[in-house]
Design a protein around this motif. Structure first.
Motif, short mmCIF file in Angstrom:
data_model
loop_
_atom_site.label_atom_id
_atom_site.label_comp_id
_atom_site.label_asym_id
_atom_site.label_seq_id
_atom_site.Cartn_x
_atom_site.Cartn_y
_atom_site.Cartn_z
N LEU A 1 1.08 4.66 0.96
CA LEU A 1 0.77 4.73 2.40
C LEU A 1 0.82 6.15 2.97
CD1 LEU A 1 2.14 1.63 4.32
CD2 LEU A 1 -0.19 2.44 4.21
N PRO A 2 1.85 6.94 2.64
CA PRO A 2 1.87 8.30 3.21
C PRO A 2 0.58 9.06 2.94
CG PRO A 2 3.96 7.83 2.16
CD PRO A 2 3.06 6.67 1.85
N LYS A 3 0.05 8.90 1.72
CA LYS A 3 -1.19 9.60 1.37
C LYS A 3 -2.37 9.01 2.17
CE LYS A 3 -4.05 10.79 -2.47
NZ LYS A 3 -4.65 10.11 -3.60
N THR A 4 -2.38 7.68 2.26
CA THR A 4 -3.48 7.03 2.97
C THR A 4 -3.46 7.39 4.46
OG1 THR A 4 -3.36 5.23 1.38
CG2 THR A 4 -4.54 4.77 3.41
N CYS A 5 -2.29 7.28 5.09
CA CYS A 5 -2.17 7.64 6.52
C CYS A 5 -2.50 9.12 6.71
CB CYS A 5 -0.78 7.37 7.05
SG CYS A 5 -0.27 5.65 6.95
N GLY A 6 -2.10 9.92 5.67
CA GLY A 6 -2.28 11.35 5.75
C GLY A 6 -3.72 11.80 5.81
N LYS A 7 -4.64 10.89 5.47
CA LYS A 7 -6.06 11.24 5.56
C LYS A 7 -6.41 11.63 7.00
CE LYS A 7 -7.97 7.51 3.75
NZ LYS A 7 -9.08 6.64 3.33
N ASP B 1 -0.06 -4.34 -5.35
CA ASP B 1 -0.56 -3.59 -6.51
C ASP B 1 -0.22 -2.10 -6.35
OD1 ASP B 1 -2.19 -2.21 -8.32
OD2 ASP B 1 -3.74 -3.76 -8.25
N PRO B 2 0.44 -1.51 -7.34
CA PRO B 2 0.83 -0.09 -7.20
C PRO B 2 -0.36 0.84 -7.02
CG PRO B 2 1.66 -1.04 -9.26
CD PRO B 2 0.89 -2.11 -8.59
N LEU B 3 -1.56 0.37 -7.39
CA LEU B 3 -2.74 1.22 -7.24
C LEU B 3 -3.42 1.03 -5.89
CD1 LEU B 3 -4.35 0.92 -10.78
CD2 LEU B 3 -3.30 2.94 -9.79
N ASN C 1 -0.35 0.19 -0.68
CA ASN C 1 0.96 -0.02 -1.29
C ASN C 1 1.94 0.96 -0.64
OD1 ASN C 1 3.05 0.84 -3.54
ND2 ASN C 1 2.34 -1.23 -4.02
N LYS C 2 3.16 0.48 -0.41
CA LYS C 2 4.17 1.30 0.29
C LYS C 2 4.22 2.73 -0.23
CE LYS C 2 6.58 -1.64 3.07
NZ LYS C 2 6.60 -1.41 4.48
N ALA D 1 1.94 13.13 7.37
CA ALA D 1 2.44 11.78 7.11
C ALA D 1 3.39 11.82 5.91
CB ALA D 1 1.28 10.85 6.85
N ASN D 2 4.52 11.20 6.06
CA ASN D 2 5.49 11.15 4.96
C ASN D 2 5.93 9.71 4.74
OD1 ASN D 2 7.14 10.60 7.09
ND2 ASN D 2 8.27 12.53 7.03
N GLU D 3 7.01 9.54 3.97
CA GLU D 3 7.43 8.17 3.62
C GLU D 3 7.83 7.35 4.84
OE1 GLU D 3 10.89 10.86 3.56
OE2 GLU D 3 8.92 10.94 2.64
N ASN D 4 8.14 8.02 5.95
CA ASN D 4 8.49 7.28 7.16
C ASN D 4 7.30 6.50 7.72
OD1 ASN D 4 11.19 7.73 7.39
ND2 ASN D 4 10.96 9.61 8.61
N PHE D 5 6.08 6.90 7.35
CA PHE D 5 4.89 6.16 7.79
C PHE D 5 4.83 4.79 7.16
CE2 PHE D 5 1.80 8.72 10.29
CZ PHE D 5 2.60 9.82 10.49
#
Lengths: 352, 228
Positions: A283-289, A273-275, A279-280, A294-298
């Protein structure tokens, strides 16, 4: 003439029978309380409706009771000047009650220790007690699809107060499955939070405390029979426990990610689900918490990694390579030690 | 060299300190590392408690890492820029003789010959252990630093690479434990000088031992017909 009298008798009898069954007991009170505009002003100045829907009362499990069986404060009609408090269910529903009713015992204890009970004790008028969830005049057994505490109705019931959580849950993968698709194997509020023993997540014994979250999710997510139905892998549970996050959490590092840190709480959605927070793209935003920068490589690479499964790809072969290398080294080492000892014993025996 | 009381200095104080730091750091790293690797066992849980909890375990592992990195750098400088270091490093080069020594030692141990191989300053096993430690240290330091600064390394390389790095770091530890702790301790310390070879602390080796264990070095120092 005789037949007319007969019909009259039957119809009269049936009226008496029906009314004596349900209507008779609420007859007097309902005279006033059936008016839809009937209201009551609380000492706080709050105006609440005290309208009683006869139809609802007629279908409740308490349809055979008299009003004053529950509303014990009302001793005379009209009850002007009498302070009327809320109904206490434990008047009938207690262990050892002589009535043929459900007799919960530990439930009261659980409730009064729960966050709802504690707030109620502290005088919070918004804290729910029995009838806020189970219904007042519309109380029904939980197994009845019309009951407020029937599994499918629980989210709406809790959502009366917990509006944000309800809104998120409704559109989550669990909410859609339960509310829209009618799948009963998904969790509603109480499956994670508990029923009467609802505690705030800060309490270490709460089922939604960060340290307890994996245990709570695993109840279903490690169950092969349930997960197979939804085509969800069961090793998410074990791979999490083996991961650095899982180990850290187990040893009391509450800031380590638990299931909901990444997947969300009420807003859990399928990773496709894109929301979804996992979702791939997100993920950068979620890991970034937790992981600054965190960037797209995460998002490139497996999170729930099972080293011992071929699906892990290169990691699996690398781990196996090391296992064989280590085993080989140990074998050579043992041969070395054995040969060394063999020579020493031989020298000793020959007196060299 | 101190021939007055029949001893020579095999390892200088500087070298002994390097070895000691290596010993301390590897011990810290292995204990705190295995505690995490086997955290699901009672062994791991015992060591995590012993190390003062999960966070303290991580700090101990990083202290060990800093010591190891320091000693690695120091050793580099020592080997490159000091005369003694250069000499010792040259002694560590693997040669054809090491291969023949290995074969001879094998047949000696099997009993097909009673002539043990004659070693120089370092036997083929000692050289091999040095190089294995060197490779292990390098790879563990690089992978370890990547895991230490995982936020940066994932951002630069990707999570997939870090998964690989993690597996290397985790599984190589067992290999290192086998080579360094078991093999090195058995071969150098336990087997012939139970419970340990005191040379790592005193730095001194008796000339009698030198002649027996490193005859070629002995001949180089004292000549073929040297004393004793």
């Amino acid at each position: 003439m005789k037949s007319k009298l007969y019909i009259m008798f039957i119809s009269l009898a049936s009226i008496i029978l029906v009314t004596s069954n349900s209507n008779a007991v609420i007859r007097k009170c309902i005279i006033c309380h059936q008016k839809p505009e009937i209201k009551k002003v609380l000492p706080t100045g709050e105006v609440i409706s005290v309208y009683v829907d006869k139809d609802i009362l007629r279908h409740s499990v308490h349809r055979r009771l008299k009003c004053q069986d529950c509303h014990t404060d009302v001793t005379v009609i009209p009850h002007k000047g009498i302070k009327i408090g809320r109904v206490h269910c434990e008047r009938c529903h207690y262990k050892g009650s002589p009535y043929p009713v459900p007799k919960p015992d530990h439930i009261y204890k659980k409730y009064w220790n729960s966050i709802h009970g504690k707030k109620r004790r502290a005088g919070d008028p918004h804290a729910p007690w029995c009838q806020d969830c189970h219904g007042g005049h519309n109380v029904l057994p939980p197994s009845n699809p019309k009951s407020l505490v029937y599994k499918k109705n629980v989210p709406a019931t809790c959502g009366k107060c917990h509006k944000k959580a309800y809104k998120e849950y409704k559109d989550s993968v669990h909410g859609v499955a339960l509310l829209k698709k009618g799948i009963m194997d998904v969790p509603s509020c109480t499956d994670c939070h508990g029923k009467h023993a609802v505690y705030s997540p800060g309490k270490p014994y709460s089922s939604v405390n960060p340290q307890k979250v994996p245990e709570t999710c695993i109840k279903c997510h490690a169950n092969k029979a349930i997960m197979k139905r939804f085509d969800v892998s069961v090793d998410t549970a074990t791979t999490y426990e083996d991961s650095f996050h899982g180990i850290a959490l187990k040893f009391g590092e509450l800031k380590a990610a638990n299931c909901s840190s990444c997947h969300g709480v009420h807003n859990i959605r399928a990773p496709s689900d894109p929301l979804s927070t996992v979702n791939k793209k997100n993920l950068p935003k979620t890991c970034g918490k937790c992981h600054p920068g965190a960037n797209e490589n995460f998002a490139k690479g497996k999170v729930h990694l099972d080293i011992h499964s071929k699906s892990a790809g290169m990691v699996y072969y690398l781990a196996n390579f090391f296992i064989f290398l280590t085993a080989g080294t140990m074998t050579v080492l043992f041969i070395h030690i054995f040969l060394d000892l063999y020579r020493r014993v031989k020298e000793k025996r020959e007196g060299l | 060299m101190n021939s007055d009381n029949n001893y020579i200095v095999r390892f200088t104080l500087n070298e002994r300190i390097q070895h000691f730091l290596l010993f301390i750091s590897i011990t810290l790293l292995l204990i705190s590392g295995f505690a995490l690797k086997y955290a699901d066992t009672s062994f791991g849980q015992f060591f995590i408690r012993l190390e003062g909890g999960f966070q303290a375990r991580g700090i101990i592992h990083r202290i060990g890492a800093v010591i190891l990195i320091f000693v690695t750098f120091y050793h580099f400088i020592y080997v490159l820029f000091t005369k003694r270091g250069q000499e010792q490093f040259r002694e560590m080069f693997l040669t054809v003789k090491d291969w023949t020594d290995f074969k001879q030692s094998l047949s000696y141990r099997l009993g097909s010959t009673n002539e043990p191989p004659l070693y120089g300053r370092y036997s083929y096993r000692q050289k091999l252990q040095y190089w294995l430690v060197a490779i292990a240290t390098f790879s563990m330091e690089i992978t370890g630093l990547m895991l230490w600064f995982h936020n940066e390394s994932i951002a630069i390389l990707s999570h997939h690479i870090l998964n690989i790095v993690y597996v290397i770091h985790s599984y190589e530890s067992t290999l290192i434990f086998t080579l360094i702790v078991i093999w090195h301790l058995y071969d150098i310390h336990i087997a012939s000088h139970f419970p340990m070879d005191p040379v790592w602390l005193t730095g001194k080796i008796s000339i009698k031992r030198l002649k027996k264990e490193h005859p070629l070095e002995y001949f180089k120092l004292f000549g073929r017909e040297g004393k004793k």
